[in-house]
Scaffold this motif. Structure first.
Motif, short mmCIF file in Angstrom:
data_model
loop_
_atom_site.label_atom_id
_atom_site.label_comp_id
_atom_site.label_asym_id
_atom_site.label_seq_id
_atom_site.Cartn_x
_atom_site.Cartn_y
_atom_site.Cartn_z
N TYR A 100 41.76 42.52 44.58
CA TYR A 100 40.43 42.00 44.93
C TYR A 100 40.53 40.65 45.64
O TYR A 100 39.85 40.42 46.65
CB TYR A 100 39.58 41.86 43.66
CG TYR A 100 38.24 41.24 43.90
CD1 TYR A 100 37.18 41.97 44.42
CD2 TYR A 100 38.02 39.88 43.62
CE1 TYR A 100 35.95 41.39 44.65
CE2 TYR A 100 36.80 39.29 43.85
CZ TYR A 100 35.76 40.05 44.36
OH TYR A 100 34.55 39.46 44.59
N GLU A 103 41.93 41.22 49.20
CA GLU A 103 41.06 41.96 50.11
C GLU A 103 39.76 41.21 50.40
O GLU A 103 39.25 41.24 51.53
CB GLU A 103 40.73 43.33 49.51
CG GLU A 103 41.90 44.29 49.49
CD GLU A 103 42.31 44.73 50.88
OE1 GLU A 103 41.43 44.79 51.77
OE2 GLU A 103 43.50 45.02 51.08
N TYR A 104 39.20 40.57 49.39
CA TYR A 104 37.87 39.96 49.54
C TYR A 104 37.89 38.46 49.24
O TYR A 104 36.82 37.86 49.09
CB TYR A 104 36.87 40.64 48.60
CG TYR A 104 36.80 42.14 48.78
CD1 TYR A 104 36.05 42.71 49.79
CD2 TYR A 104 37.52 42.99 47.94
CE1 TYR A 104 35.98 44.08 49.96
CE2 TYR A 104 37.47 44.37 48.09
CZ TYR A 104 36.69 44.90 49.09
OH TYR A 104 36.64 46.28 49.25
N GLU A 107 35.78 36.18 51.53
CA GLU A 107 34.44 36.62 51.89
C GLU A 107 33.36 36.22 50.90
O GLU A 107 32.19 36.31 51.22
CB GLU A 107 34.42 38.15 52.07
CG GLU A 107 35.36 38.64 53.16
CD GLU A 107 35.32 40.15 53.28
OE1 GLU A 107 34.46 40.77 52.61
OE2 GLU A 107 36.12 40.71 54.05
#
Length: 289
Positions: A100, A103-104, A107
């Motif tokens: 997590y 990947e994020y 963001e």
């Protein structure tokens, strides 16, 4: 030649060279002292520990006060069960959290908070985590248990796995990810089947390092699993484990107890050393370009 002679008489250059040599000498001296102390500890542990190794150590339970003989089979099995359950809890949580973050992580603010909490847990004293689990688990259940010990060790292992997974996933080249996206693969499949698979050796290394980190923890188990003189595979009751037995027996007035403590310390040290060697071997595998 002219440049070299200028450097030789330049007072600034001579001062820098002297400072450099002093720094190198101090670094080598500090390294030598550290290696000497480490060698002293390992030699002492080997001399004392190997003398305690016998079949009784792996076949008999911990002895009662004042009795002769005895072994550590109940503590060995208890440690394996507690650490094994802690690894089973922390590994999926740590890997998924690391995915997590990778990947994020750029963001949203949740990832930033997760990374901040992970850093705090990495530096938190293990005794604090043990007290937390005691207050939340043991005090509520009103008894010590192997489950509580596993939960405490899992809380210590999770941030190690999270940070290692996050760092390893960030090493995967963007070109590899872009190729997977170009084929129409969804993001979750790229993360699990491409990105994670590319660095699986590094992720496994992180898990092994986490296991090595928690294998010798004593303070959390004193507040959670405590100890048990008898052999027991009931995780919902107080359970013997090597760190607590070593801590208790090393300060005892009985010679056979202190001998067992040395044997247990040797087992824990060699186990952690083996895990570190395995992890370093796996880590030597390079991430594909």
């Amino acid at each position: 030649m002219k440049h070299a002679s200028t450097q030789a008489i330049n007072p600034v250059y001579r001062k820098r060279l002297l400072t450099h040599r002093i720094g190198i000498a101090l670094s080598v001296a500090a390294m030598s002292v550290g290696l000497l102390v480490l060698a002293w500890i390992l030699v002492t542990l080997a001399i004392k520990g190997f003398g305690a190794l016998s079949m009784n150590l792996f076949t008999q339970t911990t002895p009662a006060p004042g009795s002769e003989g005895g072994g550590l089979i109940n503590a060995i099995v208890g440690s394996l069960m507690i650490v094994g359950l802690a690894t089973a809890i922390s590994t999926p949580i740590g890997i998924l959290a690391g995915i997590y973050l990778a990947e994020y992580g750029e963001e949203n603010k949740v990832a930033a908070v997760t990374r901040f909490v992970t850093d705090i847990m990495l530096s938190a004293p293990s005794i604090v985590i043990g007290m937390f689990v005691w207050a939340m688990y043991v005090a509520t259940a009103k008894h010590y248990s192997g489950y509580a010990g596993s939960v405490a060790l899992a809380l210590i292992a999770v941030p190690v796995v999270v940070r290692t997974t996050d760092n390893m996933l960030r090493l995967v080249p963007n070109s590899l990810l872009e190729a997977a996206f170009a084929l129409g693969a969804p993001r979750w499949k790229v993360a699990m089947m491409v990105r994670l698979r590319a660095v699986k050796a590094g992720v496994i290394t992180g898990v092994l390092l986490a296991v090595a980190r928690i294998s010798g923890e004593t303070a959390p188990l004193l507040f959670t699993a405590l100890n048990n003189q008898f052999f027991s595979a009931d995780m919902n009751a107080p359970m013997a484990n090597l760190p607590v037995v070593i801590y208790s027996y090393a300060m005892s007035p009985y010679d056979n107890w202190r001998e067992l403590a040395w044997g247990g310390a040797l087992l824990v040290t060699f186990s952690v050393l083996a895990l570190n060697i395995i992890s370093r071997t796996l880590f030597s595998q390079k991430v594909p370009n």
